[in-house]
Motif scaffolding. Structure first.
Motif, PDB file in Angstrom:
ATOM      1  N   UNK A  85      31.577   3.824 -14.097  1.00  0.00           N
ATOM      2  CA  UNK A  85      30.124   3.996 -14.175  1.00  0.00           C
ATOM      3  C   UNK A  85      29.550   4.127 -12.765  1.00  0.00           C
ATOM      4  N   UNK A  86      29.999   3.255 -11.853  1.00  0.00           N
ATOM      5  CA  UNK A  86      29.509   3.289 -10.477  1.00  0.00           C
ATOM      6  C   UNK A  86      29.870   4.609  -9.791  1.00  0.00           C
ATOM      7  N   UNK A  87      31.055   5.106 -10.073  1.00  0.00           N
ATOM      8  CA  UNK A  87      31.461   6.402  -9.504  1.00  0.00           C
ATOM      9  C   UNK A  87      30.424   7.468  -9.846  1.00  0.00           C
TER      10      UNK A  87
ATOM     11  N   UNK B 108      23.910   9.948  -7.477  1.00  0.00           N
ATOM     12  CA  UNK B 108      22.542  10.249  -7.896  1.00  0.00           C
ATOM     13  C   UNK B 108      21.533  10.170  -6.754  1.00  0.00           C
ATOM     14  N   UNK B 109      21.723   9.214  -5.839  1.00  0.00           N
ATOM     15  CA  UNK B 109      20.710   9.074  -4.778  1.00  0.00           C
ATOM     16  C   UNK B 109      21.244   8.234  -3.631  1.00  0.00           C
ATOM     17  N   UNK B 110      20.946   8.702  -2.408  1.00  0.00           N
ATOM     18  CA  UNK B 110      21.118   7.914  -1.183  1.00  0.00           C
ATOM     19  C   UNK B 110      19.750   7.916  -0.496  1.00  0.00           C
ATOM     20  N   UNK B 111      19.587   7.214   0.612  1.00  0.00           N
ATOM     21  CA  UNK B 111      18.278   7.230   1.276  1.00  0.00           C
ATOM     22  C   UNK B 111      17.800   8.614   1.694  1.00  0.00           C
ATOM     23  N   UNK B 112      18.713   9.578   1.872  1.00  0.00           N
ATOM     24  CA  UNK B 112      18.312  10.897   2.384  1.00  0.00           C
ATOM     25  C   UNK B 112      18.617  12.047   1.434  1.00  0.00           C
TER      26      UNK B 112
ATOM     27  N   UNK C 155      20.017   4.467 -16.193  1.00  0.00           N
ATOM     28  CA  UNK C 155      19.758   4.861 -17.579  1.00  0.00           C
ATOM     29  C   UNK C 155      20.192   6.303 -17.839  1.00  0.00           C
ATOM     30  N   UNK C 156      19.967   7.179 -16.857  1.00  0.00           N
ATOM     31  CA  UNK C 156      20.396   8.569 -17.018  1.00  0.00           C
ATOM     32  C   UNK C 156      21.919   8.644 -17.135  1.00  0.00           C
ATOM     33  N   UNK C 157      22.617   7.977 -16.222  1.00  0.00           N
ATOM     34  CA  UNK C 157      24.077   8.067 -16.217  1.00  0.00           C
ATOM     35  C   UNK C 157      24.716   7.292 -17.367  1.00  0.00           C
ATOM     36  N   UNK C 158      24.006   6.301 -17.898  1.00  0.00           N
ATOM     37  CA  UNK C 158      24.535   5.606 -19.063  1.00  0.00           C
ATOM     38  C   UNK C 158      24.769   6.611 -20.206  1.00  0.00           C
ATOM     39  N   UNK C 159      23.793   7.497 -20.401  1.00  0.00           N
ATOM     40  CA  UNK C 159      23.949   8.514 -21.431  1.00  0.00           C
ATOM     41  C   UNK C 159      25.101   9.457 -21.145  1.00  0.00           C
TER      42      UNK C 159
ATOM     43  N   UNK D 119      37.362   3.949 -18.683  1.00  0.00           N
ATOM     44  CA  UNK D 119      35.982   4.327 -18.971  1.00  0.00           C
ATOM     45  C   UNK D 119      35.186   3.211 -19.628  1.00  0.00           C
ATOM     46  N   UNK D 120      35.849   2.151 -20.083  1.00  0.00           N
ATOM     47  CA  UNK D 120      35.171   1.066 -20.773  1.00  0.00           C
ATOM     48  C   UNK D 120      35.006   1.359 -22.251  1.00  0.00           C
ATOM     49  N   UNK D 121      34.079   0.682 -22.879  1.00  0.00           N
ATOM     50  CA  UNK D 121      33.810   0.870 -24.303  1.00  0.00           C
ATOM     51  C   UNK D 121      32.332   1.155 -24.503  1.00  0.00           C
ATOM     52  N   UNK D 122      31.977   1.614 -25.690  1.00  0.00           N
ATOM     53  CA  UNK D 122      30.565   1.853 -25.993  1.00  0.00           C
ATOM     54  C   UNK D 122      29.762   0.577 -25.783  1.00  0.00           C
ATOM     55  N   UNK D 123      30.322  -0.541 -26.245  1.00  0.00           N
ATOM     56  CA  UNK D 123      29.611  -1.817 -26.139  1.00  0.00           C
ATOM     57  C   UNK D 123      29.403  -2.222 -24.676  1.00  0.00           C
ATOM     58  N   UNK D 124      30.450  -2.108 -23.853  1.00  0.00           N
ATOM     59  CA  UNK D 124      30.314  -2.543 -22.453  1.00  0.00           C
ATOM     60  C   UNK D 124      29.400  -1.615 -21.659  1.00  0.00           C
ATOM     61  N   UNK D 125      29.438  -0.314 -21.941  1.00  0.00           N
ATOM     62  CA  UNK D 125      28.577   0.625 -21.215  1.00  0.00           C
ATOM     63  C   UNK D 125      27.113   0.436 -21.621  1.00  0.00           C
ATOM     64  N   UNK D 126      26.884   0.232 -22.899  1.00  0.00           N
ATOM     65  CA  UNK D 126      25.506   0.018 -23.343  1.00  0.00           C
ATOM     66  C   UNK D 126      24.912  -1.258 -22.760  1.00  0.00           C
ATOM     67  N   UNK D 127      25.763  -2.264 -22.517  1.00  0.00           N
ATOM     68  CA  UNK D 127      25.280  -3.546 -22.006  1.00  0.00           C
ATOM     69  C   UNK D 127      25.238  -3.611 -20.483  1.00  0.00           C
ATOM     70  N   UNK D 128      25.794  -2.615 -19.786  1.00  0.00           N
ATOM     71  CA  UNK D 128      25.879  -2.661 -18.334  1.00  0.00           C
ATOM     72  C   UNK D 128      24.496  -2.675 -17.697  1.00  0.00           C
ATOM     73  N   UNK D 129      24.307  -3.531 -16.693  1.00  0.00           N
ATOM     74  CA  UNK D 129      23.028  -3.624 -16.005  1.00  0.00           C
ATOM     75  C   UNK D 129      23.123  -3.106 -14.575  1.00  0.00           C
ATOM     76  N   UNK D 130      21.969  -2.741 -14.024  1.00  0.00           N
ATOM     77  CA  UNK D 130      21.938  -2.316 -12.633  1.00  0.00           C
ATOM     78  C   UNK D 130      22.442  -3.430 -11.724  1.00  0.00           C
ATOM     79  N   UNK D 131      22.091  -4.663 -12.039  1.00  0.00           N
ATOM     80  CA  UNK D 131      22.513  -5.791 -11.212  1.00  0.00           C
ATOM     81  C   UNK D 131      24.033  -5.899 -11.168  1.00  0.00           C
ATOM     82  N   UNK D 132      24.681  -5.707 -12.298  1.00  0.00           N
ATOM     83  CA  UNK D 132      26.145  -5.757 -12.326  1.00  0.00           C
ATOM     84  C   UNK D 132      26.746  -4.640 -11.477  1.00  0.00           C
TER      85      UNK D 132
END
Length: 415
Positions: free
Chosen positions: A30-32, A37-41, A100-104, A140-153
């Motif tokens: 997911x992090x990959x 998506x965005x850096x400071x520049x 949220x965009x990449x979760x989809x 890639x994980x599972x549907x359950x783990x991806x749906x529950x993933x938070x930005x903080x994690x």
């Protein structure tokens, strides 16, 4: 590689899916996605337009023990490639909206994996061989783990794992080492300045786990897809060289035992081959086949016959020499490619903390003896068997009886 007009840049991080807590399985992958998506520049469109303008490629992949962000560009764009790759890895922002965009996107990728029986089978096989261990979980994980993933994690995973001491920059092509070092100091000063000592290379922590099992994934497929095999050796085990030769003889090419016996002589499947998976502390040797449901039992019986024969009688001297020649040729021919050369040196550094010269690798292959290969065959093909099946089966009880028997008792080879 002065004869080329391109360069491949890879920033390798010694972190993969096995480093995730079960509560956030799939975080590395997911992090990959998210870091692009965005850096400071820059934003995702900036990255895309910059690459398209030069005809290059900017991408990444996640494995079980490492992640690699890479670019393949013209040699004149080397500095740009280093700038882009380091910007993504070191300064990716992990914004809430992007999560949220990449979760989809990741959920759609999961669905695509589930629609492809071959892709699903690869994950299911390691799940069957290493049940309960992080190496056995899908990257890639599972549907359950991806749906529950938070930005903080995800942000916490990035901050904790993406540290300079866990990174290797690998570059190959029409480049000069000193130029690469200078560009890296300019574009990744925060990573190269200060006293960073390389982290110890992964030794692994695989403890005793349940024996391999049979797993069944029900899908309405035209073909039945089966993978069966057993645990083998980790990458630090010196027997890995003999294992490579055995794997090649078993199912590594058109002259292999499996291809000749299962496809050429009987015409049962279109695809049949073997593959060795090697991690820091464990491994697996798998046999893969896709066939019509009516042929599945016979495919299993022929595979069983081939492996039992290898365990009892071993390979021949001619097979040993042919396999070593095949491995040597595959290695050398593959290294004509810039990206393949970058992958080899990057993977070697992140896994071993060193690079073995091509000539030394060839020498190690050539030094493998017939007795060493046959000893590995005798040991592996007596180990407990696991298998994964993808097809119209509701559960393991519906799988072919012979496959269920083998997974329960192992190969019928005496000690």
């Amino acid at each position: 590689m002065p004869g080329t007009r391109s360069a491949a840049v890879g920033l390798w991080i010694g972190t993969g899916s096995r480093d995730e807590h079960p509560s956030h399985a799939g975080a590395a992958h997911f992090l990959e996605h998210l870091l692009f998506k965005a850096t400071p520049t820059r934003n995702a469109q900036d990255f895309a337009e910059t690459m398209d303008a030069g005809g290059g490629e900017l991408n990444a992949f996640t494995a079980r023990e490492h992640t690699c962000f890479y670019a393949h560009v013209l040699d004149t764009d080397l500095e740009l490639a280093i700038d882009l790759v380091t910007d993504v890895v070191l300064r990716g922002r992990c914004l809430s909206a992007d999560v949220e965009v990449e979760r989809g996107v990741v959920l759609d990728e999961l669905a695509m994996r589930d629609d492809d029986a071959d892709d699903m089978l690869g994950d299911a096989f390691l799940e069957a061989i290493l049940p309960g261990h992080r190496l056995g979980r899908p990257i890639i994980g599972s549907v359950e783990s991806i749906e529950a993933m938070t930005r903080r994690q995800l942000k916490g995973f990035h901050r904790a794992r993406y540290q300079p001491e866990h990174m290797v920059l690998a570059v190959a092509g029409n480049i000069e080492h000193r130029d690469v070092v200078g560009m890296l100091r300019q574009h990744a000063a925060e990573a190269v300045e200060g006293q960073h000592h390389p982290a110890p290379r992964r030794a692994g922590d695989l403890a005793l786990r349940p024996e391999p099992v049979l797993t069944v994934h029900e899908r309405d497929t035209e073909q039945i897809h089966v993978a069966l095999g057993m645990r083998s050796f980790g990458r630090h085990d010196p027997r890995r060289w003999a294992l490579s030769v055995l794997d090649n003889v078993c199912g590594g090419g058109m002259s292999s035992r499996l291809f000749q016996e299962v496809r050429e002589n009987r015409g049962l499947p279109y695809s049949v081959y073997s593959s060795a998976h090697t991690f820091a502390d464990a491994g697996a040797l798998g046999i893969y086949a896709g066939c019509h449901e009516d042929n599945l039992t016979e495919v299993i019986e022929v595979v069983e016959h081939v492996l039992v024969d290898l365990a009892v009688n071993g390979i021949t001297a001619a097979e040993c020499e042919r396999a070593k020649g095949s491995l040597r040729g595959q290695l050398v021919l593959g290294l004509e490619d810039v990206q393949a050369r970058m992958n080899r040196i990057g993977r070697s550094e992140i896994s071993y903390g060193d690079q073995m010269p091509v000539a030394d690798t060839i020498a190690r292959i050539e030094a493998v003896t017939l007795d060493e290969v046959n000893e590995v065959a005798r040991e592996l093909f007596r180990r407990p068997l696991g298998a994964a099946l993808v097809g119209p089966y509701e559960n393991s009880a519906a799988a072919p009886p012979r496959l269920r028997e083998l997974c329960g008792q192992g190969w019928p080879v005496g000690g």
